[in-house]
Design a protein around this motif. Structure first.
Motif, PDB file in Angstrom:
ATOM      1  N   THR A  16       0.798  -1.223   0.033  1.00  0.00           N
ATOM      2  CA  THR A  16       0.007  -0.057   0.097  1.00  0.00           C
ATOM      3  C   THR A  16       0.853   1.498  -0.107  1.00  0.00           C
ATOM      4  OG1 THR A  16      -1.670  -1.252   1.109  1.00  0.00           O
ATOM      5  CG2 THR A  16      -1.740   1.031   1.105  1.00  0.00           C
ATOM      6  N   THR A  17       2.050   1.338   0.752  1.00  0.00           N
ATOM      7  CA  THR A  17       2.900   2.312   0.957  1.00  0.00           C
ATOM      8  C   THR A  17       3.585   2.524  -0.593  1.00  0.00           C
ATOM      9  OG1 THR A  17       3.299   1.784   3.368  1.00  0.00           O
ATOM     10  CG2 THR A  17       4.659   3.469   2.008  1.00  0.00           C
ATOM     11  N   ALA A  18       3.910   1.485  -1.264  1.00  0.00           N
ATOM     12  CA  ALA A  18       4.651   1.560  -2.451  1.00  0.00           C
ATOM     13  C   ALA A  18       3.707   2.075  -3.428  1.00  0.00           C
ATOM     14  CB  ALA A  18       4.909   0.112  -2.794  1.00  0.00           C
ATOM     15  N   LYS A  19       2.486   1.957  -3.444  1.00  0.00           N
ATOM     16  CA  LYS A  19       1.523   2.510  -4.265  1.00  0.00           C
ATOM     17  C   LYS A  19       1.522   4.121  -4.129  1.00  0.00           C
ATOM     18  CE  LYS A  19      -3.344   2.112  -5.907  1.00  0.00           C
ATOM     19  NZ  LYS A  19      -3.315   3.799  -6.239  1.00  0.00           N
ATOM     20  N   MET A  20       1.318   4.419  -2.605  1.00  0.00           N
ATOM     21  CA  MET A  20       1.523   5.949  -2.292  1.00  0.00           C
ATOM     22  C   MET A  20       2.729   6.607  -2.945  1.00  0.00           C
ATOM     23  SD  MET A  20       0.208   5.766   1.524  1.00  0.00           S
ATOM     24  CE  MET A  20      -1.376   5.023   2.205  1.00  0.00           C
ATOM     25  N   PHE A  21       3.978   5.758  -2.893  1.00  0.00           N
ATOM     26  CA  PHE A  21       5.122   6.586  -3.524  1.00  0.00           C
ATOM     27  C   PHE A  21       4.870   6.756  -5.194  1.00  0.00           C
ATOM     28  CE2 PHE A  21       7.470   5.465   0.272  1.00  0.00           C
ATOM     29  CZ  PHE A  21       8.260   6.822   0.376  1.00  0.00           C
ATOM     30  N   ARG A  22       4.301   5.871  -5.757  1.00  0.00           N
ATOM     31  CA  ARG A  22       3.835   5.849  -7.206  1.00  0.00           C
ATOM     32  C   ARG A  22       2.809   6.821  -7.393  1.00  0.00           C
ATOM     33  NH1 ARG A  22       3.467   0.016  -7.193  1.00  0.00           N
ATOM     34  NH2 ARG A  22       5.187  -0.794  -8.328  1.00  0.00           N
ATOM     35  N   ASP A  23       1.841   7.085  -6.376  1.00  0.00           N
ATOM     36  CA  ASP A  23       1.001   8.185  -6.408  1.00  0.00           C
ATOM     37  C   ASP A  23       1.440   9.538  -6.577  1.00  0.00           C
ATOM     38  OD1 ASP A  23      -0.962   6.140  -6.984  1.00  0.00           O
ATOM     39  OD2 ASP A  23      -1.999   6.222  -4.959  1.00  0.00           O
ATOM     40  N   ALA A  24       2.577   9.667  -5.878  1.00  0.00           N
ATOM     41  CA  ALA A  24       3.314  10.897  -5.571  1.00  0.00           C
ATOM     42  C   ALA A  24       4.453  10.948  -6.796  1.00  0.00           C
ATOM     43  CB  ALA A  24       3.959  10.908  -4.273  1.00  0.00           C
ATOM     44  N   GLY A  25       4.176  10.227  -7.739  1.00  0.00           N
ATOM     45  CA  GLY A  25       4.977  10.309  -9.087  1.00  0.00           C
ATOM     46  C   GLY A  25       6.470   9.940  -9.056  1.00  0.00           C
ATOM     47  N   VAL A  26       6.688   8.936  -7.919  1.00  0.00           N
ATOM     48  CA  VAL A  26       8.095   8.325  -7.699  1.00  0.00           C
ATOM     49  C   VAL A  26       8.265   6.874  -8.468  1.00  0.00           C
ATOM     50  CG1 VAL A  26       9.838   7.419  -6.202  1.00  0.00           C
ATOM     51  CG2 VAL A  26       8.319   9.535  -5.701  1.00  0.00           C
ATOM     52  N   PRO A  27       9.108   6.741  -9.369  1.00  0.00           N
ATOM     53  CA  PRO A  27       8.981   5.329 -10.148  1.00  0.00           C
ATOM     54  C   PRO A  27       9.469   4.272  -8.763  1.00  0.00           C
ATOM     55  CG  PRO A  27      10.407   6.807 -11.181  1.00  0.00           C
ATOM     56  CD  PRO A  27      10.059   7.510  -9.998  1.00  0.00           C
ATOM     57  N   VAL A  28       8.580   3.091  -8.844  1.00  0.00           N
ATOM     58  CA  VAL A  28       8.770   2.100  -7.952  1.00  0.00           C
ATOM     59  C   VAL A  28       9.188   0.660  -8.534  1.00  0.00           C
ATOM     60  CG1 VAL A  28       7.819   0.773  -5.946  1.00  0.00           C
ATOM     61  CG2 VAL A  28       7.371   3.355  -6.138  1.00  0.00           C
ATOM     62  N   HIS A  29      10.079   0.152  -8.190  1.00  0.00           N
ATOM     63  CA  HIS A  29      10.506  -1.138  -8.535  1.00  0.00           C
ATOM     64  C   HIS A  29      10.202  -2.219  -7.453  1.00  0.00           C
ATOM     65  CE1 HIS A  29      12.864  -4.751  -9.125  1.00  0.00           C
ATOM     66  NE2 HIS A  29      12.698  -4.463 -10.238  1.00  0.00           N
ATOM     67  N   ASP A  30       9.003  -2.899  -7.891  1.00  0.00           N
ATOM     68  CA  ASP A  30       8.355  -4.000  -7.080  1.00  0.00           C
ATOM     69  C   ASP A  30       8.917  -5.371  -6.918  1.00  0.00           C
ATOM     70  OD1 ASP A  30       6.560  -5.640  -5.748  1.00  0.00           O
ATOM     71  OD2 ASP A  30       4.630  -4.503  -6.429  1.00  0.00           O
ATOM     72  N   SER A  31       9.718  -5.554  -5.964  1.00  0.00           N
ATOM     73  CA  SER A  31      10.467  -7.215  -6.094  1.00  0.00           C
ATOM     74  C   SER A  31       9.305  -8.366  -6.361  1.00  0.00           C
ATOM     75  CB  SER A  31      11.210  -7.441  -4.781  1.00  0.00           C
ATOM     76  OG  SER A  31      12.368  -6.569  -4.628  1.00  0.00           O
ATOM     77  N   ASP A  32       8.221  -7.925  -5.415  1.00  0.00           N
ATOM     78  CA  ASP A  32       6.995  -9.020  -5.602  1.00  0.00           C
ATOM     79  C   ASP A  32       6.522  -9.202  -6.753  1.00  0.00           C
ATOM     80  OD1 ASP A  32       7.416  -9.753  -2.985  1.00  0.00           O
ATOM     81  OD2 ASP A  32       5.796  -8.521  -1.995  1.00  0.00           O
ATOM     82  N   GLU A  33       6.307  -8.199  -7.396  1.00  0.00           N
ATOM     83  CA  GLU A  33       5.824  -8.208  -8.939  1.00  0.00           C
ATOM     84  C   GLU A  33       6.697  -8.670  -9.826  1.00  0.00           C
ATOM     85  OE1 GLU A  33       5.549  -6.819 -12.916  1.00  0.00           O
ATOM     86  OE2 GLU A  33       6.840  -5.743 -11.435  1.00  0.00           O
ATOM     87  N   THR A  34       8.017  -8.470  -9.677  1.00  0.00           N
ATOM     88  CA  THR A  34       9.017  -9.046 -10.283  1.00  0.00           C
ATOM     89  C   THR A  34       9.306 -10.586 -10.028  1.00  0.00           C
ATOM     90  OG1 THR A  34      10.409  -6.883 -10.304  1.00  0.00           O
ATOM     91  CG2 THR A  34      11.728  -8.863 -10.878  1.00  0.00           C
ATOM     92  N   VAL A  35       9.052 -10.813  -8.799  1.00  0.00           N
ATOM     93  CA  VAL A  35       9.130 -12.433  -8.630  1.00  0.00           C
ATOM     94  C   VAL A  35       7.821 -13.145  -9.516  1.00  0.00           C
ATOM     95  CG1 VAL A  35       8.683 -14.246  -6.877  1.00  0.00           C
ATOM     96  CG2 VAL A  35      10.412 -12.272  -6.577  1.00  0.00           C
TER      97      VAL A  35
END
Length: 198
Positions: A16-35
């Motif tokens: 949920t917090t990762a999504k908040m960073f994305r919503d704030a315009g910060v690119p996020v690399h998601d390890s779980d999604e990569t797995v």
């Protein structure tokens, strides 16, 4: 460019917090999604070789894999030796492309940042936390989760208190979404040098 590592124990609200960073315009690399992506691609044949019977229709069956590795440290180490280098290579490519694009701030969402010695890969660390009873409630609400499974997962993770001690920033998701979102905005402002009011 600043590379911010985002981590936290299971059920603390990291996704949920990762999504908040994305919503704030910060690119996020998601390890779980990569797995997930690797389990349906490059990693599948390697995992099937190491853990026969865990791949169906070209993709890893997570329930079958969990049955073979959860609570078995030796098997878990074997799996991590396959998957961690692949996830790391994917994250390195992500960071390199943003460095080239002169992106001011990126987030690496790394569930096991401290456990895998990932501190050296990031400039700053934000740890997502919540009270133990909130964590417990969230995790046990997940399909197929049991007290035993949760205990096995927690035993394999660096304790929350220790993560918080080593963090540059801490976000307590137990205080609600608005407080977490405000904390994310503050961190982004501090790291990008923007005036929080502007």
């Amino acid at each position: 460019m600043i590379v911010l590592g985002l981590t936290g124990s299971i059920g603390m609200g990291k996704s949920t917090t990762a999504k908040m960073f994305r919503d704030a315009g910060v690119p996020v690399h998601d390890s779980d999604e990569t797995v997930h992506r690797l389990y349906a691609g490059k990693a599948a044949p390697l995992i099937e070789e190491a853990f026969p019977g865990t791949v169906r229709d070209g993709a890893v069956d997570r329930a079958q894999l969990a049955a073979q590795v959860l609570g078995r440290p030796e098997a878990m180490r074997k799996l991590e030796a396959i998957i961690h280098p692949l996830v790391r290579a994917d994250a390195d490519a992500f960071v390199a492309s943003h460095r080239e694009a002169k992106t001011p701030l990126v987030v690496l969402d790394i569930p096991l940042l401290f456990e895998t010695g990932g501190r050296g890969r990031v400039d700053k660390v934000v740890v997502v936390t919540a009270p133990a009873e909130v964590q417990h409630e969230r995790v046990l609400a997940r399909p197929g989760m049991t007290e035993d499974k949760l205990a096995a997962i927690l035993a394999s993770q660096v304790p929350d208190a220790e993560k918080r001690r080593q963090a540059d920033f801490v976000i307590d998701t137990g205080r609600g979404m608005d407080a977490a979102r405000a904390a994310v905005a503050r961190i982004v402002a501090v790291l990008t040098g923007d005036n929080p009011a502007g």
